[in-house]
Design a protein around this motif. Structure first.
Motif, PDB file in Angstrom:
ATOM      1  N   GLU A 232      55.178  22.198  27.773  1.00  0.00           N
ATOM      2  CA  GLU A 232      55.076  20.956  26.995  1.00  0.00           C
ATOM      3  C   GLU A 232      55.864  19.843  27.665  1.00  0.00           C
ATOM      4  OE1 GLU A 232      56.378  22.270  23.124  1.00  0.00           O
ATOM      5  OE2 GLU A 232      54.313  22.155  22.350  1.00  0.00           O
ATOM      6  N   GLN A 236      54.698  15.795  29.489  1.00  0.00           N
ATOM      7  CA  GLN A 236      55.181  14.480  29.068  1.00  0.00           C
ATOM      8  C   GLN A 236      55.258  13.529  30.259  1.00  0.00           C
ATOM      9  OE1 GLN A 236      55.601  13.833  25.802  1.00  0.00           O
ATOM     10  NE2 GLN A 236      54.876  15.945  25.583  1.00  0.00           N
ATOM     11  N   LYS A 239      60.104   9.745  32.419  1.00  0.00           N
ATOM     12  CA  LYS A 239      60.875   8.637  31.819  1.00  0.00           C
ATOM     13  C   LYS A 239      61.193   7.581  32.865  1.00  0.00           C
ATOM     14  CE  LYS A 239      63.057  11.573  28.299  1.00  0.00           C
ATOM     15  NZ  LYS A 239      64.341  12.065  27.755  1.00  0.00           N
TER      16      LYS A 239
END
Length: 240
Positions: A232, A236, A239
């Motif tokens: 998971e 993502q 950042k």
């Protein structure tokens, strides 16, 4: 055109198999580890339009790979990338030609729903660990990957306790913009899915992202949860 394209690809796969099977047999007769199943899987994935992109470093031995599961293409890609063998349903082993090829790649066959045989299945997986990667799709079925399906930890009992030196490597499989076309979802019949993949036009980027290996600890449920968390996290966006 899709039917013609699918026919061409099937013929190409058959010719590839005819060319490589004798070489595989010669390696086995010489009692040498055969590289040909891995090479067949890698070439087959490319014939079906996959352009492989690897992120991270695949571990080559003493590792159990836990990956999300989108399509039967995952097997071609993972096996072709790192020489992994797989845990598969028992009926696959009885399928003509496919079962033969799976056995050549050291596939471990298990009977789903056979609760009385779970201990034997766990022992078979444990006996296969070490020489080459063993890949398990803990979702137990294919899906779109968004979201991940629940991980089923039963087979991870083979890692409790873990053999010395063995690690787990989480892998995220992603087909990018082609995921919707290639993912096997919504109980689509297998033959229909195979025709759709074989007849698809053009190529696509298939990304295998290998996370850093981790030591299995805390039992099968904890191992499954940690692998799921890592997959998971890889999904993502980075950042800024």
């Amino acid at each position: 055109m899709p039917t013609l394209r699918a026919t061409f690809r099937l013929l190409a796969l058959a010719l590839l198999l005819v060319a490589l099977a004798p070489l595989d047999t010669l390696w086995r007769l010489a009692r040498r580890p055969s590289p040909w199943p891995q090479r067949f899987l890698r070439a087959a994935a490319r014939l079906l339009g996959a352009r492989l992109r690897i992120i991270g470093t695949p571990r080559r031995h003493d590792v159990v790979i836990l990956a999300n599961h989108l399509s039967w293409l995952d097997i071609l890609l993972l096996g072709g990338a790192c020489g992994a063998s797989f845990v598969s349903r028992e009926d696959i082993g009885r399928t003509p030609l496919v079962g033969w090829m799976a056995r050549r790649n050291h596939t471990i066959f298990i009977a789903r729903g056979d609760r009385m045989g779970v201990e034997a299945q766990i022992a078979a997986i444990r006996a296969a660990l070490g020489p080459h990667p063993v890949a398990i799709f803990p979702e137990g079925t294919t899906g779109s990957g968004d979201p991940l399906l629940p991980f089923k930890p039963a087979l991870l009992a083979a890692l409790d306790p873990p053999p010395p030196g063995l690690v787990v490597q989480a892998v995220r499989i992603d087909y990018g913009d082609a995921t919707r076309e290639l993912a096997w979802v919504d109980a689509e019949p297998g033959l229909s899915h195979a025709r759709r993949v074989l007849g698809r036009r053009g190529s696509f980027t298939a990304t295998l992202e290998f996370d850093a290996p981790f030591a299995p600890a805390g039992g099968r449920k904890a191992i499954a949860a940690e692998a799921r968390r890592r997959i998971e996290a890889m999904a993502q966006p980075p950042k800024v």
